[in-house]
Motif scaffolding. Structure first.
Motif, PDB file in Angstrom:
ATOM      1  N   LEU D  77      30.808  53.642  47.141  1.00  0.00           N
ATOM      2  CA  LEU D  77      31.269  52.260  46.999  1.00  0.00           C
ATOM      3  C   LEU D  77      31.893  52.026  45.630  1.00  0.00           C
ATOM      4  CD1 LEU D  77      28.380  50.335  48.779  1.00  0.00           C
ATOM      5  CD2 LEU D  77      30.719  50.655  49.574  1.00  0.00           C
ATOM      6  N   LEU D  78      31.309  52.673  44.615  1.00  0.00           N
ATOM      7  CA  LEU D  78      31.849  52.536  43.260  1.00  0.00           C
ATOM      8  C   LEU D  78      33.295  53.020  43.228  1.00  0.00           C
ATOM      9  CD1 LEU D  78      30.844  51.734  40.419  1.00  0.00           C
ATOM     10  CD2 LEU D  78      30.518  54.164  39.972  1.00  0.00           C
ATOM     11  N   GLU D  79      33.540  54.149  43.902  1.00  0.00           N
ATOM     12  CA  GLU D  79      34.885  54.697  43.927  1.00  0.00           C
ATOM     13  C   GLU D  79      35.801  53.767  44.718  1.00  0.00           C
ATOM     14  OE1 GLU D  79      35.222  58.816  45.361  1.00  0.00           O
ATOM     15  OE2 GLU D  79      37.311  58.227  45.738  1.00  0.00           O
ATOM     16  N   LEU D  80      35.286  53.324  45.867  1.00  0.00           N
ATOM     17  CA  LEU D  80      36.081  52.435  46.727  1.00  0.00           C
ATOM     18  C   LEU D  80      36.541  51.213  45.959  1.00  0.00           C
ATOM     19  CD1 LEU D  80      37.093  51.475  49.531  1.00  0.00           C
ATOM     20  CD2 LEU D  80      34.837  50.514  49.904  1.00  0.00           C
ATOM     21  N   ARG D  81      35.610  50.618  45.183  1.00  0.00           N
ATOM     22  CA  ARG D  81      35.928  49.357  44.516  1.00  0.00           C
ATOM     23  C   ARG D  81      36.927  49.526  43.386  1.00  0.00           C
ATOM     24  NH1 ARG D  81      30.120  47.633  45.908  1.00  0.00           N
ATOM     25  NH2 ARG D  81      30.663  46.542  47.818  1.00  0.00           N
ATOM     26  N   GLN D  82      37.066  50.752  42.889  1.00  0.00           N
ATOM     27  CA  GLN D  82      38.103  50.951  41.886  1.00  0.00           C
ATOM     28  C   GLN D  82      39.474  51.054  42.539  1.00  0.00           C
ATOM     29  OE1 GLN D  82      35.293  53.945  39.762  1.00  0.00           O
ATOM     30  NE2 GLN D  82      37.071  53.583  38.447  1.00  0.00           N
ATOM     31  N   ARG D  83      39.483  51.310  43.836  1.00  0.00           N
ATOM     32  CA  ARG D  83      40.764  51.420  44.538  1.00  0.00           C
ATOM     33  C   ARG D  83      41.128  50.137  45.270  1.00  0.00           C
ATOM     34  NH1 ARG D  83      42.725  56.634  45.119  1.00  0.00           N
ATOM     35  NH2 ARG D  83      41.210  58.290  44.734  1.00  0.00           N
ATOM     36  N   VAL D  84      40.109  49.480  45.841  1.00  0.00           N
ATOM     37  CA  VAL D  84      40.372  48.300  46.670  1.00  0.00           C
ATOM     38  C   VAL D  84      39.550  47.127  46.149  1.00  0.00           C
ATOM     39  CG1 VAL D  84      40.429  47.395  49.015  1.00  0.00           C
ATOM     40  CG2 VAL D  84      40.604  49.851  48.642  1.00  0.00           C
ATOM     41  N   SER D 105      35.282  40.306  32.452  1.00  0.00           N
ATOM     42  CA  SER D 105      34.763  41.584  31.946  1.00  0.00           C
ATOM     43  C   SER D 105      33.712  42.188  32.868  1.00  0.00           C
ATOM     44  CB  SER D 105      34.171  41.396  30.545  1.00  0.00           C
ATOM     45  OG  SER D 105      32.902  40.774  30.631  1.00  0.00           O
ATOM     46  N   PHE D 106      33.219  41.422  33.832  1.00  0.00           N
ATOM     47  CA  PHE D 106      32.101  41.887  34.654  1.00  0.00           C
ATOM     48  C   PHE D 106      32.397  43.223  35.347  1.00  0.00           C
ATOM     49  CE2 PHE D 106      30.253  42.088  38.975  1.00  0.00           C
ATOM     50  CZ  PHE D 106      28.923  42.237  38.635  1.00  0.00           C
ATOM     51  N   GLY D 107      33.535  43.312  36.011  1.00  0.00           N
ATOM     52  CA  GLY D 107      33.875  44.541  36.737  1.00  0.00           C
ATOM     53  C   GLY D 107      33.898  45.756  35.819  1.00  0.00           C
ATOM     54  N   PRO D 108      34.715  45.713  34.764  1.00  0.00           N
ATOM     55  CA  PRO D 108      34.777  46.865  33.850  1.00  0.00           C
ATOM     56  C   PRO D 108      33.418  47.214  33.221  1.00  0.00           C
ATOM     57  CG  PRO D 108      36.643  45.408  33.477  1.00  0.00           C
ATOM     58  CD  PRO D 108      35.760  44.723  34.472  1.00  0.00           C
ATOM     59  N   VAL D 109      32.618  46.195  32.836  1.00  0.00           N
ATOM     60  CA  VAL D 109      31.305  46.475  32.244  1.00  0.00           C
ATOM     61  C   VAL D 109      30.425  47.162  33.283  1.00  0.00           C
ATOM     62  CG1 VAL D 109      29.137  45.409  31.449  1.00  0.00           C
ATOM     63  CG2 VAL D 109      31.319  44.636  30.519  1.00  0.00           C
ATOM     64  N   ASN D 110      30.470  46.642  34.498  1.00  0.00           N
ATOM     65  CA  ASN D 110      29.658  47.182  35.587  1.00  0.00           C
ATOM     66  C   ASN D 110      30.047  48.632  35.881  1.00  0.00           C
ATOM     67  OD1 ASN D 110      27.521  46.408  37.171  1.00  0.00           O
ATOM     68  ND2 ASN D 110      28.806  46.021  38.957  1.00  0.00           N
ATOM     69  N   GLN D 120      40.329  45.861  26.578  1.00  0.00           N
ATOM     70  CA  GLN D 120      41.739  46.108  26.906  1.00  0.00           C
ATOM     71  C   GLN D 120      42.042  45.690  28.346  1.00  0.00           C
ATOM     72  OE1 GLN D 120      42.792  50.199  26.146  1.00  0.00           O
ATOM     73  NE2 GLN D 120      44.674  49.942  27.359  1.00  0.00           N
ATOM     74  N   ARG D 121      41.146  46.091  29.263  1.00  0.00           N
ATOM     75  CA  ARG D 121      41.349  45.744  30.669  1.00  0.00           C
ATOM     76  C   ARG D 121      41.350  44.234  30.874  1.00  0.00           C
ATOM     77  NH1 ARG D 121      39.627  49.477  35.251  1.00  0.00           N
ATOM     78  NH2 ARG D 121      39.928  51.543  34.341  1.00  0.00           N
ATOM     79  N   CYS D 122      40.452  43.565  30.171  1.00  0.00           N
ATOM     80  CA  CYS D 122      40.369  42.108  30.258  1.00  0.00           C
ATOM     81  C   CYS D 122      41.665  41.479  29.788  1.00  0.00           C
ATOM     82  CB  CYS D 122      39.267  41.585  29.355  1.00  0.00           C
ATOM     83  SG  CYS D 122      37.700  41.581  30.110  1.00  0.00           S
ATOM     84  N   ILE D 152      41.219  36.105  40.488  1.00  0.00           N
ATOM     85  CA  ILE D 152      42.102  37.247  40.749  1.00  0.00           C
ATOM     86  C   ILE D 152      42.099  38.188  39.543  1.00  0.00           C
ATOM     87  CG2 ILE D 152      44.462  37.962  41.304  1.00  0.00           C
ATOM     88  CD1 ILE D 152      44.846  35.212  42.661  1.00  0.00           C
ATOM     89  N   ALA D 153      42.096  37.615  38.336  1.00  0.00           N
ATOM     90  CA  ALA D 153      42.061  38.450  37.122  1.00  0.00           C
ATOM     91  C   ALA D 153      40.823  39.343  37.131  1.00  0.00           C
ATOM     92  CB  ALA D 153      42.099  37.576  35.872  1.00  0.00           C
ATOM     93  N   GLY D 154      39.698  38.803  37.606  1.00  0.00           N
ATOM     94  CA  GLY D 154      38.469  39.591  37.674  1.00  0.00           C
ATOM     95  C   GLY D 154      38.628  40.824  38.551  1.00  0.00           C
ATOM     96  N   ALA D 155      39.429  40.697  39.606  1.00  0.00           N
ATOM     97  CA  ALA D 155      39.688  41.853  40.479  1.00  0.00           C
ATOM     98  C   ALA D 155      40.709  42.788  39.847  1.00  0.00           C
ATOM     99  CB  ALA D 155      40.178  41.369  41.843  1.00  0.00           C
ATOM    100  N   VAL D 156      41.748  42.194  39.252  1.00  0.00           N
ATOM    101  CA  VAL D 156      42.824  42.996  38.654  1.00  0.00           C
ATOM    102  C   VAL D 156      42.294  43.845  37.496  1.00  0.00           C
ATOM    103  CG1 VAL D 156      44.960  42.772  37.299  1.00  0.00           C
ATOM    104  CG2 VAL D 156      44.694  41.512  39.446  1.00  0.00           C
ATOM    105  N   ALA D 157      41.243  43.350  36.800  1.00  0.00           N
ATOM    106  CA  ALA D 157      40.670  44.090  35.671  1.00  0.00           C
ATOM    107  C   ALA D 157      40.135  45.449  36.117  1.00  0.00           C
ATOM    108  CB  ALA D 157      39.556  43.273  35.019  1.00  0.00           C
ATOM    109  N   LEU D 158      39.912  45.638  37.393  1.00  0.00           N
ATOM    110  CA  LEU D 158      39.461  46.945  37.892  1.00  0.00           C
ATOM    111  C   LEU D 158      40.638  47.831  38.261  1.00  0.00           C
ATOM    112  CD1 LEU D 158      36.392  45.648  39.813  1.00  0.00           C
ATOM    113  CD2 LEU D 158      36.335  47.455  38.114  1.00  0.00           C
ATOM    114  N   ARG D 159      41.843  47.349  38.013  1.00  0.00           N
ATOM    115  CA  ARG D 159      43.077  48.087  38.312  1.00  0.00           C
ATOM    116  C   ARG D 159      43.083  48.685  39.710  1.00  0.00           C
ATOM    117  NH1 ARG D 159      43.572  51.475  32.778  1.00  0.00           N
ATOM    118  NH2 ARG D 159      44.004  49.765  31.365  1.00  0.00           N
ATOM    119  N   PRO D 160      42.910  47.853  40.731  1.00  0.00           N
ATOM    120  CA  PRO D 160      42.862  48.386  42.087  1.00  0.00           C
ATOM    121  C   PRO D 160      44.253  48.849  42.546  1.00  0.00           C
ATOM    122  CG  PRO D 160      42.917  46.009  42.166  1.00  0.00           C
ATOM    123  CD  PRO D 160      42.829  46.383  40.708  1.00  0.00           C
ATOM    124  N   GLU D 161      44.263  49.821  43.441  1.00  0.00           N
ATOM    125  CA  GLU D 161      45.545  50.224  44.030  1.00  0.00           C
ATOM    126  C   GLU D 161      45.923  49.242  45.124  1.00  0.00           C
ATOM    127  OE1 GLU D 161      45.236  54.452  45.149  1.00  0.00           O
ATOM    128  OE2 GLU D 161      43.764  54.560  43.528  1.00  0.00           O
TER     129      GLU D 161
END
Lengths: 207, 280, 248, 280
Positions: D77-84, D105-110, D120-122, D152-161
């Motif tokens: 799931l961790l991998e999945l969430r970095q993509r989607v 920052s929650f996503g990147p910290v997590n 930087q991601r934030c 949306i920024a919170g999701a984008v901070a994980l740089r999803p594909e």
């Protein structure tokens, strides 16, 4: 019934922190364990805290003309149990002190003791006792909320009497004085909160 | 009655000193009208509505309902609220009873009507909104669209002369929007004056008699065709143009369509199919 | 929504390190409560008031509105100090009562100003995550932070529901008002737990597995501010001690 | 990569036994696509999205992300969430923190990234959504549109594909919708594959490369023009037709417009103004 900032002598203010601390620490441990077992509980507890705070936005019409708001501790104690309520109550009292200037920081220990510890325990005790004695849910909830509210008010009167003993009759006279003055607003309020809690529980159980 | 049902003249309002939301509002709503209120988010549409139902008191100016100024006394508000009802955008702000029937009866019960009349009003409102089948369901288990309808029923149960709805179609799917518009038309046919706010200019165009644009603190009332074709007004109100008036200009170049006036894409589709069949 | 909270989030001190503001405001509060009220509490209260309207630029109406509720409590609690109970049936004026009431009121006002100096300049979102460093369990600070986030949604709901009820004649009589109140309490209860469930689902999508840790903004501690604070506190303590006043 | 970013084959899902929400779903999302998902409320759009991000587990069938089946383990799931990443419709369902920057920052910290990278991601995500100025603002003092952008920024901070957005334009005023679409186009230009659900068929028509219709338990993928002109499909999906394809049919009857293809009412308005000027 929040004792305002700066109202208690420093030694007594500190003493109430010492008295309250073990309850809040114990409650925190219970909360930490609960959250460890079930991470989703964090969100429920946050919601419970927010609900308790939001109750203070309700305005109960009072016979004395002024309006006041429910403490929510009675209902909270029945729903969430006293140990957790000691932590949630402390959080809510902290927010009330900071966001609404309701209560205070130096008097937080005293307010926590009356509203987040004694109130919930009395309410919970009254609820259990009423249920054991065969009382209906309505009766138990009414007694919990009303007695919880009255206990809070009595404790506050005692706290103020300890701080300001009567020059002639000492502590007991002061209890009578503070108790008498607050009785005018607090007794109707406690009964009002009891009725309200019953109606809320009825609404919720019907759902 | 021939005068306006609701009239605002010179109404100013600010939530915070020196941050006016509405200034010098002039608005008259005639009995039997269907008005659409458009404008940017935060532009004052909801504020206008809350002023109309007495939830807010204007800083200046006059608000009249059925010819007499709104008195902000208990009796005055009681009278106002029986004439004008507002349904907020979020149905959850208006549903607070355990069951649908209880919620819809809230207004009539508060009015002190006898039980028989309360039941009658309730049945009538539930039927008008086509939610009779939901009467005994708990409100929080309904779908969003159902909750919206129940919230409207709660207002309709007070038999208002003017029914104001804040974004009634927001969050509904297109078929849900159509069904709700038909319901509003039924209420309108029964004599209720209706005012709705919407972000959907095409909806405003095809449903309303006139459009009220709330933007930049001011309120302007304009005939639909005009309102939604003026680029300056559109920009000020953060709106996009409506398709229909533009399509009408296209149709005017095609004599074989003989000046047809489709008001929705579905109507245009039907028109095209008919004429293409004829041509084919 | 809460004027104090808005002031904290918009004032010129909002980006200061919360530790600095805590040192200043709680230091002054300590002086107001623990030093002899005259001149200790008076000095601390005056300093807090000047700082609030001066550099912290908290609007005066915000302060006045914040003072309303505590003023009510202080007024009602001061009354019993003016009388003394000789026997259950005999009350008398307490000759020392006026002075006791005046000092207590003065100290309470000073304390209130000190708390406001903290709360009207320091966003709670800055404070809560940092409490972990003081030994508060993360679970408790995270629950507190969630409470803070959700209480605005709920208080908003209370107001919206109340207005909707008023529109449907909910406040016509005493009886309807009580019914409306029940509806409000019930509605926010249902809402609170709907919110919790939806947030649970929303956070699951964001990858929540038990920790709500976030990155806490860097705030530099200003040495000038700290030195000035310590100097101010020392001056108040020294002045009070030199004046030879005693508690009460 | 040439294979689909997300592929579902034969996916069934039901919240309750014998009440299937989705059955036999076949869907492939290719890298770089912009897909619009349309369909009735309660038709399964959100369920489809939750399956795609692993928040729900299918009862049958296979879900593959970037060529490998989704493993519902912590690591998987961790991998999945970095993509989607999925952004829900109501921002209050996902914003849990009182400060905008903390929330993003929650996503990147997590994810366990070092502090410098989190920062930087934030910054990057806040900039992409044009909410950098709000970074130090409290969540509860933001407008609805601002909260949507922060979520949306919170999701984008994980740089999803693949970024999936449930009704991102719901509740925004028309100008807000346009601004958000431009932001999504910027993200798309930077290489993000984007899938959004919407009730606005005209929006789906003009923004998406292809339309996915989720209705009656099934998922059908159709080219925009086709999807929104088939009356049977429209009825099944509780949709109204889009204006644009109908307008194109009108235009085809007018040789002087030489087969212009306006995708929005604003474009049609511009076209009409130009050609009318020429004619005048």
């Amino acid at each position: 019934m929040h004792i305002a900032e700066g109202y208690l002598p420093p030694v007594q203010a500190a003493a109430w922190f010492v008295v309250s601390a073990p309850f809040v620490v114990h409650g925190s441990r219970a909360l930490v364990q609960q959250v460890r077992r079930d991470p989703e509980a964090k969100l429920l507890l946050g919601a419970a805290g927010a609900f308790t705070f939001a109750l203070s936005a309700l305005k109960i019409p009072s016979v004395t003309g002024s309006s006041s708001h429910p403490t929510g501790t009675g209902l909270g104690a029945v729903l969430f149990r006293p140990p957790v309520m000691s932590v949630l109550g402390s959080i809510v009292l902290l927010f009330q002190a900071l966001l609404l200037a309701h209560g205070g920081l130096s008097t937080l220990g005293a307010n926590v003791f009356s509203m987040a510890i004694v109130g919930p325990w009395v309410a919970y005790g009254a609820y259990l006792l009423a249920r054991r004695l065969g009382g209906g849910l309505d009766v138990a909830v009414f007694l919990a909320a009303t007695l919880g509210g009255l206990a809070t008010y009595c404790v506050t009167s005692v706290q103020l009497a300890l701080a300001f003993p009567d020059p002639a009759s000492g502590f007991l006279g002061a209890v009578a004085k503070f108790g008498g003055i607050f009785a005018v607003t607090q007794i109707p309020l406690a009964i009002g909160e009891g009725l309200l809690s019953v109606l809320v529980v009825r609404l919720l159980t019907r759902v | 009655m021939t005068g306006p049902l609701l009239r605002m003249s010179g109404v100013d309002f600010a939530y915070q000193p020196r941050q006016p939301v509405l200034t010098g509002v002039e608005l008259a709503v005639l009995p039997g009208q269907r008005l659409a209120v458009v404008g940017p988010n935060g532009g004052g549409k909801t504020t206008l509505f809350r002023l109309a139902v007495g939830a807010l008191s204007p800083d200046a100016g006059l608000i009249e309902v059925a010819g007499s100024p709104v008195r902000r006394t208990r009796a005055g508000l009681l009278e106002l609220r029986q004439r004008v009802q507002l349904v907020l955008q979020d149905p959850d702000d208006q549903l607070f009873s355990a069951s649908v029937r209880q919620d819809v009866s809230f207004g009539p019960v508060n009015l002190g009507l006898p039980a028989e009349q309360v039941r009658q009003r309730c049945d009538e409102a539930l039927a008008a909104l086509q939610v009779t089948a939901l009467a005994d369901r708990p409100t929080h288990l309904l779908s969003y669209g159902q909750r919206k309808r129940v919230a409207i029923a709660g207002a309709v149960a007070l038999r208002p002369e003017l029914l104001i709805l804040d974004e009634p179609t927001a969050g509904l799917d297109p078929a849900g929007v159509e069904a709700l518009l038909r319901t509003l038309d039924d209420l309108h046919a029964d004599g209720t004056t209706i005012m709705v706010s919407t972000h959907d200019v095409d909806l405003a165009f095809r449903w309303a008699d006139e459009v009220v644009v709330v933007a930049g603190g001011g309120v302007r009332r304009v005939p639909t065709t005009e309102a939604l074709a003026d680029p300056e007004l559109l920009t000020a109100a953060r709106l996009t143009p409506a398709w229909a008036p533009l399509v009408h200009r296209l149709i005017d170049r095609l004599p074989e369509l003989s000046g047809a006036r489709p008001r929705s894409a579905a109507e245009l589709a039907a028109l095209l199919t008919t004429t293409e069949e004829k041509a084919g | 929504m809460f004027a104090i909270d808005v002031a904290a989030h918009t004032g010129p001190w909002r980006l200061r390190h919360p530790g600095e503001k805590a040192l200043l405001a709680l230091g002054l509060l300590g002086c107001a409560v623990a030093l002899p009220p005259w001149p200790g509490a008076a000095l601390a209260g005056t300093a807090a008031a000047l700082l609030l309207v001066g550099p912290a630029r908290v609007p005066l109406p915000v302060l006045l509105r914040a003072a309303r509720v505590p003023a009510l409590f202080i007024a009602t609690s001061a009354l019993p100090l003016l009388v003394s109970v000789h026997s259950p049936t005999r009350l008398g004026w307490n000759p020392a009562g006026a002075e006791a009431a005046a000092t207590t009121t003065g100290r309470a006002v000073a304390g209130l100003l000190c708390v406001l100096l903290f709360s009207a300049t320091t966003p709670l979102s800055d404070v809560l995550p940092r409490l972990v460093r003081l030994g508060v369990p993360a679970a408790v600070t995270e629950v507190a932070a969630l409470t803070y986030r959700m209480l605005f949604l709920l208080v908003d709901s209370v107001r919206a529901v109340r207005e909707a009820q008023a529109a449907r004649l909910g406040h016509r009589t005493w009886r309807t008002t009580y019914r409306s109140l029940t509806g409000q309490a019930g509605a926010i209860f249902v809402r609170a737990f709907t919110r919790a469930r939806r947030l649970e689902e929303g956070l699951a999508v964001r990858g929540y597995t038990g920790s709500l840790a976030v990155q806490v903004e860097d705030r530099r501690v200003s040495p000038t501010f700290v030195v000035a604070t310590v100097a101010l506190l020392a001056a108040i303590v020294a002045t009070t001690t030199v004046s030879g006043a005693s508690w009460r």
